[in-house]
Design an enzyme around this catalytic site. Structure first.
Site, PDB file in Angstrom:
ATOM      1  N   TYR A  32      15.360   1.443 -29.514  1.00  0.00           N
ATOM      2  CA  TYR A  32      15.520   0.212 -28.719  1.00  0.00           C
ATOM      3  C   TYR A  32      16.945   0.051 -28.224  1.00  0.00           C
ATOM      4  O   TYR A  32      17.849   0.784 -28.636  1.00  0.00           O
ATOM      5  CB  TYR A  32      15.092  -1.011 -29.537  1.00  0.00           C
ATOM      6  CG  TYR A  32      16.090  -1.472 -30.575  1.00  0.00           C
ATOM      7  CD1 TYR A  32      16.254  -0.781 -31.774  1.00  0.00           C
ATOM      8  CD2 TYR A  32      16.885  -2.594 -30.350  1.00  0.00           C
ATOM      9  CE1 TYR A  32      17.170  -1.208 -32.722  1.00  0.00           C
ATOM     10  CE2 TYR A  32      17.803  -3.028 -31.303  1.00  0.00           C
ATOM     11  CZ  TYR A  32      17.941  -2.327 -32.489  1.00  0.00           C
ATOM     12  OH  TYR A  32      18.860  -2.748 -33.413  1.00  0.00           O
ATOM     13  N   LYS A 146      19.543   4.420 -32.429  1.00  0.00           N
ATOM     14  CA  LYS A 146      19.162   2.997 -32.450  1.00  0.00           C
ATOM     15  C   LYS A 146      17.655   2.903 -32.663  1.00  0.00           C
ATOM     16  O   LYS A 146      16.873   2.622 -31.756  1.00  0.00           O
ATOM     17  CB  LYS A 146      19.621   2.287 -31.165  1.00  0.00           C
ATOM     18  CG  LYS A 146      19.889   0.797 -31.371  1.00  0.00           C
ATOM     19  CD  LYS A 146      20.812   0.246 -30.317  1.00  0.00           C
ATOM     20  CE  LYS A 146      20.872  -1.275 -30.289  1.00  0.00           C
ATOM     21  NZ  LYS A 146      21.192  -1.943 -31.547  1.00  0.00           N
ATOM     22  N   GLU A 178      29.453  -0.297 -41.390  1.00  0.00           N
ATOM     23  CA  GLU A 178      29.271  -1.268 -40.298  1.00  0.00           C
ATOM     24  C   GLU A 178      28.481  -2.454 -40.812  1.00  0.00           C
ATOM     25  O   GLU A 178      28.014  -2.452 -41.956  1.00  0.00           O
ATOM     26  CB  GLU A 178      28.574  -0.603 -39.102  1.00  0.00           C
ATOM     27  CG  GLU A 178      27.185  -0.088 -39.418  1.00  0.00           C
ATOM     28  CD  GLU A 178      26.451   0.495 -38.208  1.00  0.00           C
ATOM     29  OE1 GLU A 178      26.883   0.291 -37.066  1.00  0.00           O
ATOM     30  OE2 GLU A 178      25.415   1.142 -38.446  1.00  0.00           O
ATOM     31  N   LEU A 202      26.303   3.079 -35.779  1.00  0.00           N
ATOM     32  CA  LEU A 202      25.880   3.062 -34.389  1.00  0.00           C
ATOM     33  C   LEU A 202      27.134   3.058 -33.513  1.00  0.00           C
ATOM     34  O   LEU A 202      28.086   2.321 -33.794  1.00  0.00           O
ATOM     35  CB  LEU A 202      25.043   1.809 -34.103  1.00  0.00           C
ATOM     36  CG  LEU A 202      24.490   1.759 -32.679  1.00  0.00           C
ATOM     37  CD1 LEU A 202      23.348   2.753 -32.507  1.00  0.00           C
ATOM     38  CD2 LEU A 202      24.020   0.359 -32.327  1.00  0.00           C
TER      39      LEU A 202
HETATM   40  N1  PDD Z   1      22.685  -4.589 -32.718  1.00  0.00           N
HETATM   41  N2  PDD Z   1      25.654  -1.527 -35.508  1.00  0.00           N
HETATM   42  C1  PDD Z   1      24.398  -1.941 -35.690  1.00  0.00           C
HETATM   43  C2  PDD Z   1      23.675  -1.532 -36.922  1.00  0.00           C
HETATM   44  C3  PDD Z   1      23.785  -2.766 -34.720  1.00  0.00           C
HETATM   45  O1  PDD Z   1      22.513  -3.158 -34.894  1.00  0.00           O
HETATM   46  C4  PDD Z   1      24.511  -3.167 -33.570  1.00  0.00           C
HETATM   47  C5  PDD Z   1      23.922  -4.024 -32.500  1.00  0.00           C
HETATM   48  C6  PDD Z   1      25.829  -2.706 -33.444  1.00  0.00           C
HETATM   49  C7  PDD Z   1      26.687  -3.066 -32.241  1.00  0.00           C
HETATM   50  O2  PDD Z   1      26.247  -2.370 -31.092  1.00  0.00           O
HETATM   51  P1  PDD Z   1      26.447  -2.965 -29.633  1.00  0.00           P
HETATM   52  O3  PDD Z   1      27.866  -3.352 -29.520  1.00  0.00           O
HETATM   53  O4  PDD Z   1      26.081  -1.828 -28.748  1.00  0.00           O
HETATM   54  O5  PDD Z   1      25.531  -4.157 -29.496  1.00  0.00           O
HETATM   55  C8  PDD Z   1      26.370  -1.892 -34.423  1.00  0.00           C
HETATM   56  C9  PDD Z   1      21.991  -5.272 -31.657  1.00  0.00           C
HETATM   57  C10 PDD Z   1      22.756  -6.367 -31.014  1.00  0.00           C
HETATM   58  C11 PDD Z   1      20.638  -5.721 -32.164  1.00  0.00           C
HETATM   59  O6  PDD Z   1      20.111  -5.059 -33.045  1.00  0.00           O
HETATM   60  O7  PDD Z   1      20.095  -6.688 -31.636  1.00  0.00           O
END
Ligand code: PDD
Length: 282
Positions: A32, A146, A178, A202
């Site tokens: 996703y 992801k 993270e 991620l």
């Molecule tokens: N999640 N690490 C994890 C485990 C995450 O789920 C996310 C973001 C990030 C940050 O990634 P980005 O800056 O590309 O949003 C890091 C999204 C927002 C979600 O699961 O809805």
């Protein structure tokens, strides 16, 4: 009526249904993205869809869409739903097939689904900061994908909720990885520290933007591992994600970070982030 995209169709919400045999539902066999819209425009959308296609490739999924086609798709959905400020969730699963762990043969057509949600930026939290708690990272070893499999993240986030915190800051042994849904940074003596890009985290798009901002302002950006102890003794801590943006963390495990107030480097990064919203939304 709110529209939901499923496999080429923009359906009314109540008609948006997928099969009980969808491999996303049965196995979490899919990927996703979550993309932010500001003032009706898509923020860093190219970067999001490049990561989407990378995730697909890593799990052997051929989506049959280019980055530009995916951008057109979510832009259409945004317009259909008249979303100005909000988010777009898009996922792709390996498709519908009788339950068997191995990939279906012949390959099934992926099921692509997307929906939108309107909401404002988290102004109050960006101004005052949030609380974090630390917890062991129990997730799999491909956190760079992801994936729809988010049970480890869900349990970590629920742990945060239990302790009245906004985010669970995960660590493998002593090393901070993270957040449950964010990247994590410790700021010490004017430098930003964050976990290097590898299979344990991620590769956040917001993390990339923070790196750009750090370069713009000449703030050292060190992609190095650090310990839970280092984090707790940092001058400032932040988390970042598409929805949280550059979010200050003022307490970890109940203890103040620095003087317990949002710090200067964080404010600088937030200022830079506002500029990037303007320059990188299309
Ligand atoms: N999640 N690490 C994890 C485990 C995450 O789920 C996310 C973001 C990030 C940050 O990634 P980005 O800056 O590309 O949003 C890091 C999204 C927002 C979600 O699961 O809805």
């Amino acid at each position: 009526m709110t529209k939901v995209f499923i496999n080429g169709d923009f359906l009314n919400e109540k008609d948006a249904k997928v099969s009980y045999e969808d491999r996303g539902y049965v196995f979490g066999d899919g990927i996703y993205e979550y993309i932010r819209a500001y003032e009706g425009k898509l923020f860093t959308v190219k970067e999001h869809f490049e990561r989407f296609l990378r995730s697909a490739n890593e799990i052997g999924l051929d989506l049959g869409y280019t980055v530009d086609e995916l951008i057109d798709l979510v832009r259409q959905l945004l317009n259909e739903n008249n979303v100005k400020n909000g988010g777009i969730y898009i996922q792709a699963t390996r498709g519908v097939a009788p339950r068997e762990h191995s990939f279906p043969t012949p390959p099934t057509k992926p099921v692509i689904m997307a929906f939108t949600k309107s909401y404002d930026r988290p102004y109050e939290q960006l101004e005052n900061g949030v609380y974090g708690v630390t917890t062991e990272d129990i997730r799999w070893l491909r956190c760079d994908i992801k994936s729809l499999n988010l049970l480890g993240n869900v349990l970590a986030k629920e742990y945060a909720v239990k302790y009245n915190a906004t985010e669970a800051i995960q660590h493998r042994g002593e090393t901070v990885t993270e957040g449950a849904s964010s990247n994590v940074y410790a700021i010490k003596d004017g430098a930003i520290y964050t976990h290097p890009i590898n299979n344990f985290i991620l590769n956040g798009i917001t993390r990339r933007v923070i790196k750009w901002i750090a370069e713009d302002y000449g703030i050292p950006f060190k992609e190095e591992t650090f310990t839970v102890d280092f984090l707790k003794n940092a001058d400032e801590v932040i988390i970042s994600s598409t929805s949280a943006e550059v979010m200050p963390v003022i307490k970890v495990d109940g203890d103040d970070i620095g003087n317990g107030k949002v710090g200067d480097v964080t404010r600088k990064l937030q200022e830079g982030f506002n500029k990037y919203i303007k320059s990188h939304s299309i």
